[in-house]
Write a protein that holds these residues in place. Structure first.
Motif, PDB file in Angstrom:
ATOM      1  N   GLY A 119      18.486   1.726   6.786  1.00  0.00           N
ATOM      2  CA  GLY A 119      18.308   0.284   6.710  1.00  0.00           C
ATOM      3  C   GLY A 119      17.192  -0.245   5.847  1.00  0.00           C
ATOM      4  N   SER A 120      16.631   0.569   4.939  1.00  0.00           N
ATOM      5  CA  SER A 120      15.614  -0.010   4.041  1.00  0.00           C
ATOM      6  C   SER A 120      15.420   0.824   2.779  1.00  0.00           C
ATOM      7  N   HIS A 121      14.590   0.254   1.893  1.00  0.00           N
ATOM      8  CA  HIS A 121      14.225   0.903   0.626  1.00  0.00           C
ATOM      9  C   HIS A 121      13.472   2.215   0.841  1.00  0.00           C
ATOM     10  N   LYS A 122      12.932   2.440   2.030  1.00  0.00           N
ATOM     11  CA  LYS A 122      12.033   3.585   2.249  1.00  0.00           C
ATOM     12  C   LYS A 122      12.706   4.918   1.941  1.00  0.00           C
ATOM     13  N   VAL A 123      14.032   4.951   2.002  1.00  0.00           N
ATOM     14  CA  VAL A 123      14.768   6.191   1.725  1.00  0.00           C
ATOM     15  C   VAL A 123      14.487   6.722   0.307  1.00  0.00           C
TER      16      VAL A 123
ATOM     17  N   LEU B 205       3.323   9.866   2.993  1.00  0.00           N
ATOM     18  CA  LEU B 205       2.929   8.469   3.169  1.00  0.00           C
ATOM     19  C   LEU B 205       4.062   7.553   2.698  1.00  0.00           C
ATOM     20  N   GLY B 206       4.272   6.451   3.425  1.00  0.00           N
ATOM     21  CA  GLY B 206       5.416   5.583   3.112  1.00  0.00           C
ATOM     22  C   GLY B 206       5.132   4.461   2.140  1.00  0.00           C
ATOM     23  N   SER B 207       3.886   4.328   1.673  1.00  0.00           N
ATOM     24  CA  SER B 207       3.575   3.204   0.784  1.00  0.00           C
ATOM     25  C   SER B 207       2.267   3.483   0.043  1.00  0.00           C
ATOM     26  N   VAL B 208       1.753   2.496  -0.618  1.00  0.00           N
ATOM     27  CA  VAL B 208       0.401   2.421  -1.198  1.00  0.00           C
ATOM     28  C   VAL B 208       0.134   3.343  -2.405  1.00  0.00           C
TER      29      VAL B 208
ATOM     30  N   CYS C 188       8.473  -8.943  -0.412  1.00  0.00           N
ATOM     31  CA  CYS C 188       7.374  -8.905   0.554  1.00  0.00           C
ATOM     32  C   CYS C 188       6.443  -7.738   0.221  1.00  0.00           C
ATOM     33  N   LEU C 189       5.209  -7.853   0.661  1.00  0.00           N
ATOM     34  CA  LEU C 189       4.235  -6.800   0.354  1.00  0.00           C
ATOM     35  C   LEU C 189       3.354  -6.479   1.563  1.00  0.00           C
ATOM     36  N   GLY C 190       3.437  -5.237   2.016  1.00  0.00           N
ATOM     37  CA  GLY C 190       2.534  -4.732   3.044  1.00  0.00           C
ATOM     38  C   GLY C 190       1.533  -3.839   2.327  1.00  0.00           C
ATOM     39  N   GLY C 191       1.956  -2.587   2.074  1.00  0.00           N
ATOM     40  CA  GLY C 191       1.161  -1.698   1.221  1.00  0.00           C
ATOM     41  C   GLY C 191       1.612  -1.808  -0.228  1.00  0.00           C
ATOM     42  N   GLY C 192       2.863  -2.203  -0.430  1.00  0.00           N
ATOM     43  CA  GLY C 192       3.321  -2.496  -1.791  1.00  0.00           C
ATOM     44  C   GLY C 192       4.485  -1.691  -2.331  1.00  0.00           C
ATOM     45  N   SER C 193       5.095  -0.796  -1.527  1.00  0.00           N
ATOM     46  CA  SER C 193       6.137   0.050  -2.125  1.00  0.00           C
ATOM     47  C   SER C 193       7.407  -0.733  -2.444  1.00  0.00           C
ATOM     48  N   ASN C 194       7.737  -1.711  -1.605  1.00  0.00           N
ATOM     49  CA  ASN C 194       8.924  -2.522  -1.864  1.00  0.00           C
ATOM     50  C   ASN C 194       8.664  -3.467  -3.040  1.00  0.00           C
ATOM     51  N   PHE C 195       7.559  -4.169  -2.988  1.00  0.00           N
ATOM     52  CA  PHE C 195       7.224  -5.091  -4.081  1.00  0.00           C
ATOM     53  C   PHE C 195       7.127  -4.322  -5.406  1.00  0.00           C
TER      54      PHE C 195
ATOM     55  N   GLU D 123       6.043  -6.131  11.368  1.00  0.00           N
ATOM     56  CA  GLU D 123       4.940  -5.168  11.467  1.00  0.00           C
ATOM     57  C   GLU D 123       4.704  -4.381  10.183  1.00  0.00           C
ATOM     58  N   GLY D 124       5.760  -4.188   9.410  1.00  0.00           N
ATOM     59  CA  GLY D 124       5.635  -3.415   8.169  1.00  0.00           C
ATOM     60  C   GLY D 124       4.688  -4.055   7.171  1.00  0.00           C
ATOM     61  N   LEU D 125       4.347  -5.341   7.391  1.00  0.00           N
ATOM     62  CA  LEU D 125       3.461  -6.026   6.431  1.00  0.00           C
ATOM     63  C   LEU D 125       1.998  -5.977   6.853  1.00  0.00           C
TER      64      LEU D 125
ATOM     65  N   PRO E 117      18.657  -9.909   7.813  1.00  0.00           N
ATOM     66  CA  PRO E 117      17.620  -9.179   7.060  1.00  0.00           C
ATOM     67  C   PRO E 117      16.508  -8.668   7.984  1.00  0.00           C
ATOM     68  N   ALA E 118      15.773  -7.682   7.544  1.00  0.00           N
ATOM     69  CA  ALA E 118      14.568  -7.249   8.268  1.00  0.00           C
ATOM     70  C   ALA E 118      13.583  -8.419   8.266  1.00  0.00           C
ATOM     71  N   PRO E 119      12.777  -8.573   9.316  1.00  0.00           N
ATOM     72  CA  PRO E 119      11.786  -9.657   9.307  1.00  0.00           C
ATOM     73  C   PRO E 119      10.890  -9.604   8.060  1.00  0.00           C
ATOM     74  N   GLU E 120      10.546  -8.397   7.623  1.00  0.00           N
ATOM     75  CA  GLU E 120       9.697  -8.264   6.419  1.00  0.00           C
ATOM     76  C   GLU E 120      10.407  -8.898   5.219  1.00  0.00           C
ATOM     77  N   SER E 121      11.689  -8.565   5.053  1.00  0.00           N
ATOM     78  CA  SER E 121      12.446  -9.081   3.903  1.00  0.00           C
ATOM     79  C   SER E 121      12.569 -10.597   3.961  1.00  0.00           C
ATOM     80  N   ALA E 122      12.567 -11.136   5.183  1.00  0.00           N
ATOM     81  CA  ALA E 122      12.725 -12.587   5.331  1.00  0.00           C
ATOM     82  C   ALA E 122      11.543 -13.354   4.711  1.00  0.00           C
TER      83      ALA E 122
ATOM     84  N   ILE F   7      16.006  -7.672  -0.847  1.00  0.00           N
ATOM     85  CA  ILE F   7      16.209  -7.542   0.599  1.00  0.00           C
ATOM     86  C   ILE F   7      15.861  -6.086   0.916  1.00  0.00           C
ATOM     87  N   SER F   8      14.606  -5.887   1.308  1.00  0.00           N
ATOM     88  CA  SER F   8      14.098  -4.518   1.473  1.00  0.00           C
ATOM     89  C   SER F   8      14.715  -3.796   2.657  1.00  0.00           C
ATOM     90  N   GLY F   9      15.258  -4.567   3.627  1.00  0.00           N
ATOM     91  CA  GLY F   9      15.858  -3.885   4.773  1.00  0.00           C
ATOM     92  C   GLY F   9      16.730  -4.812   5.589  1.00  0.00           C
TER      93      GLY F   9
HETATM   94  C1  LIG Z   1      12.015  -3.573   5.532  1.00  0.00           C
HETATM   95  C2  LIG Z   1      10.618  -3.411   5.054  1.00  0.00           C
HETATM   96  N1  LIG Z   1      10.221  -4.104   3.971  1.00  0.00           N
HETATM   97  C3  LIG Z   1       8.957  -4.043   3.510  1.00  0.00           C
HETATM   98  C4  LIG Z   1       8.017  -3.258   4.148  1.00  0.00           C
HETATM   99  C5  LIG Z   1       6.609  -3.304   3.660  1.00  0.00           C
HETATM  100  O1  LIG Z   1       6.114  -2.087   3.203  1.00  0.00           O
HETATM  101  P1  LIG Z   1       5.796  -1.909   1.675  1.00  0.00           P
HETATM  102  O2  LIG Z   1       4.861  -2.985   1.276  1.00  0.00           O
HETATM  103  O3  LIG Z   1       5.290  -0.557   1.493  1.00  0.00           O
HETATM  104  O4  LIG Z   1       7.111  -2.065   1.021  1.00  0.00           O
HETATM  105  C6  LIG Z   1       8.380  -2.494   5.257  1.00  0.00           C
HETATM  106  C7  LIG Z   1       7.409  -1.620   5.923  1.00  0.00           C
HETATM  107  O5  LIG Z   1       7.617  -1.029   6.920  1.00  0.00           O
HETATM  108  C8  LIG Z   1       9.706  -2.576   5.729  1.00  0.00           C
HETATM  109  O6  LIG Z   1      10.107  -1.893   6.793  1.00  0.00           O
END
Ligand SMILES: Cc1ncc(COP(=O)(O)O)c(C=O)c1O
Length: 434
Positions: free
Chosen positions: A114-118, A232-235, A267-274, A341-343, A388-393, A419-421
């Motif tokens: 369900g997300s870009h993390k794959v 590590l999943g980001s940064v 969206c940007l938490g650590g930055g891998s999606n952005f 929470e991912g942010l 969408p994932a709350p982060e993507s919203a 739409i990251s997730g």
């Molecule tokens: C769906 C989704 N988008 C974005 C993020 C934010 O992380 P990052 O900034 O590394 O993309 C997360 C983190 O868990 C996430 O689950």
């Protein structure tokens, strides 16, 4: 609606069009990035890195090569999980907003977990298996990264331990189930498994946890076991590097329809999606081939790009990583939990921090109560049809705001978002906003 001219929205790529290299933007930087360094006091963190990262991850982390070949095995896995992914035109959302703007969105939600993390999980785990390790540890906030790593570990026959931020662990039992079904172990962080976790739990048995703490626990665990490395999943540079498959596909997709986005939101938490979404296009802007704007969407609780200082800081709460030059709120910053929470991470990736300092990245910050965010998710669901994932919203909110502004000014701009997730495992959060 029926009887109007048919509007086919997915802009697809064929398997042959899957990128075969990752793009390292640091090779195109006008000046070198400040390298990671050791703190003045204490043991060398730099010397410790090979004890818990794979050799290939470290090589890629320091690489100055512009293009890094994606191993055939990783490409095969990317295809297996559905890459290349479609870019959609949001005709229905545009109509709802009555905007002259065109809105496009990339569908990273379509991955198995369900997300870009794959995109980076598969790459990192490929090197873990190749280098002969048997087990991986990691942190997770939203649970998306932990699920992606658990999924990849299952495919590659590796053991996996995930330290999940306690607030999210309690909120999202579904994410725990997914990780466990893949065969991974999932612990609430702070946990009783590590010295650092035990110390924090002693101070506060109801500790909500944070990504910085979960990172510390994952590293400590990996350091204590010879057969184990940490992912590590980001940064970090190598994580963002793997994610550039997203943005490279997006460039090809816009070429196909002969458009260029005026603005890209993620969206940007650590930055891998952005980073994954925008870095390839930013490379073109550095070469003055496009003048696209890049906007990172953040929560006020962790608006590192806006409220952070550009300085050296640790990546984790227990100070086990080297110091990295980044926009940071401070590695000990207490950030109020949010549903996205991912942010909630204290700092932005060094590569993105460098680009922010150069003036390439704008940021939009949304209030802690997240009402505007979940309202945007609702509009998106009712027009484009999926959750969408709350982060993507956060990106959806920003794109909607931009489209409404385009309506006021009667501007025909092209808006792109990632739409990251998906949000199927975030229903506990959605339930609060019905
Ligand atoms: C769906 C989704 N988008 C974005 C993020 C934010 O992380 P990052 O900034 O590394 O993309 C997360 C983190 O868990 C996430 O689950």
């Amino acid at each position: 609606m029926w009887g109007e001219q048919m509007k086919i929205s997915p802009i697809d790529l064929t398997i042959d069009e899957l990128p075969d290299k990752w793009y390292n933007i640091t090779a195109d930087f006008p000046s070198p990035m400040s390298p990671p360094k050791d703190p003045v006091e204490g043991e060398s963190r730099l010397k410790l890195l090979p004890e818990f990262f794979t050799a290939e991850a470290l090589k890629q982390e320091m690489s100055q090569e512009r293009w890094i070949r994606i191993p055939e095995e990783v490409k095969e896995l990317y295809i297996h999980v559905g890459r290349p992914r479609p870019l959609y035109r949001a005709y229905r959302l545009e109509k709802y907003l009555k905007t002259p703007a065109k809105i496009y969105y990339k569908r990273e939600d379509l991955s198995p977990t369900g997300s870009h993390k794959v995109n980076t999980a598969l790459a990192q785990l490929y090197y873990v298996a190749k280098e002969g390790y048997e087990r991986v540890t990691t942190e997770t906030g939203a649970g998306q990264w932990g699920s992606a790593l658990a999924h990849g570990a299952a495919l590659m026959g590796l053991k996996c331990t995930v330290y999940m931020v306690r607030f999210a662990y309690n909120l999202k039992p579904g994410r725990r189930t997914i990780m466990k079904y893949y065969g991974a172990e999932c612990l609430p962080s702070p946990s009783n498994r590590t010295t650092f976790g035990k110390k924090l739990l002693k101070e506060n048995p109801n500790h909500n946890g944070s990504l910085g703490i979960a990172v510390s626990e994952g590293i400590e665990d990996a350091l204590k076991h010879d057969d184990t490395v940490y992912c590590l999943g980001s940064v970090l540079n190598h994580v963002l590097l793997h994610q550039t498959v997203i943005g490279q596909e997006v460039i090809k997709q816009f070429e196909k329809i002969d458009e260029t986005p005026d603005v890209m939101f993620a969206c940007l938490g650590g930055g891998s999606n952005f980073g994954g979404f925008t870095i390839p296009m930013m490379g073109l802007r550095l070469k003055k081939k496009v003048d696209t704007r890049f906007v990172a969407c953040q929560s006020e609780v962790s608006a590192n790009l806006v409220n952070g200082k550009y300085e050296y800081d640790f990546g984790d709460a227990a100070e086990q990583t080297p110091l990295l030059k980044m926009f940071t709120l401070g590695h000990k910053k207490d950030m109020h939990p949010i549903y996205a929470e991912g942010l909630r991470y204290h700092a932005a990736a060094p590569v993105l921090s460098y680009l922010r300092n150069l003036g390439m990245i704008e940021a939009k910050v949304y209030p802690r109560d997240e009402k505007l965010i979940f309202e945007a998710a609702k509009i998106f669901m009712r027009t484009e049809g999926f959750i969408p994932a709350p982060e993507s919203a956060y990106a959806i909110r920003a794109a909607i705001d931009e489209a409404l502004e385009a309506r006021r000014k009667n501007e025909k701009k092209v808006i792109a978002m990632n739409i990251s997730g998906h949000g199927f495992v975030d229903l506990e959060a959605y339930d609060k906003f019905i």
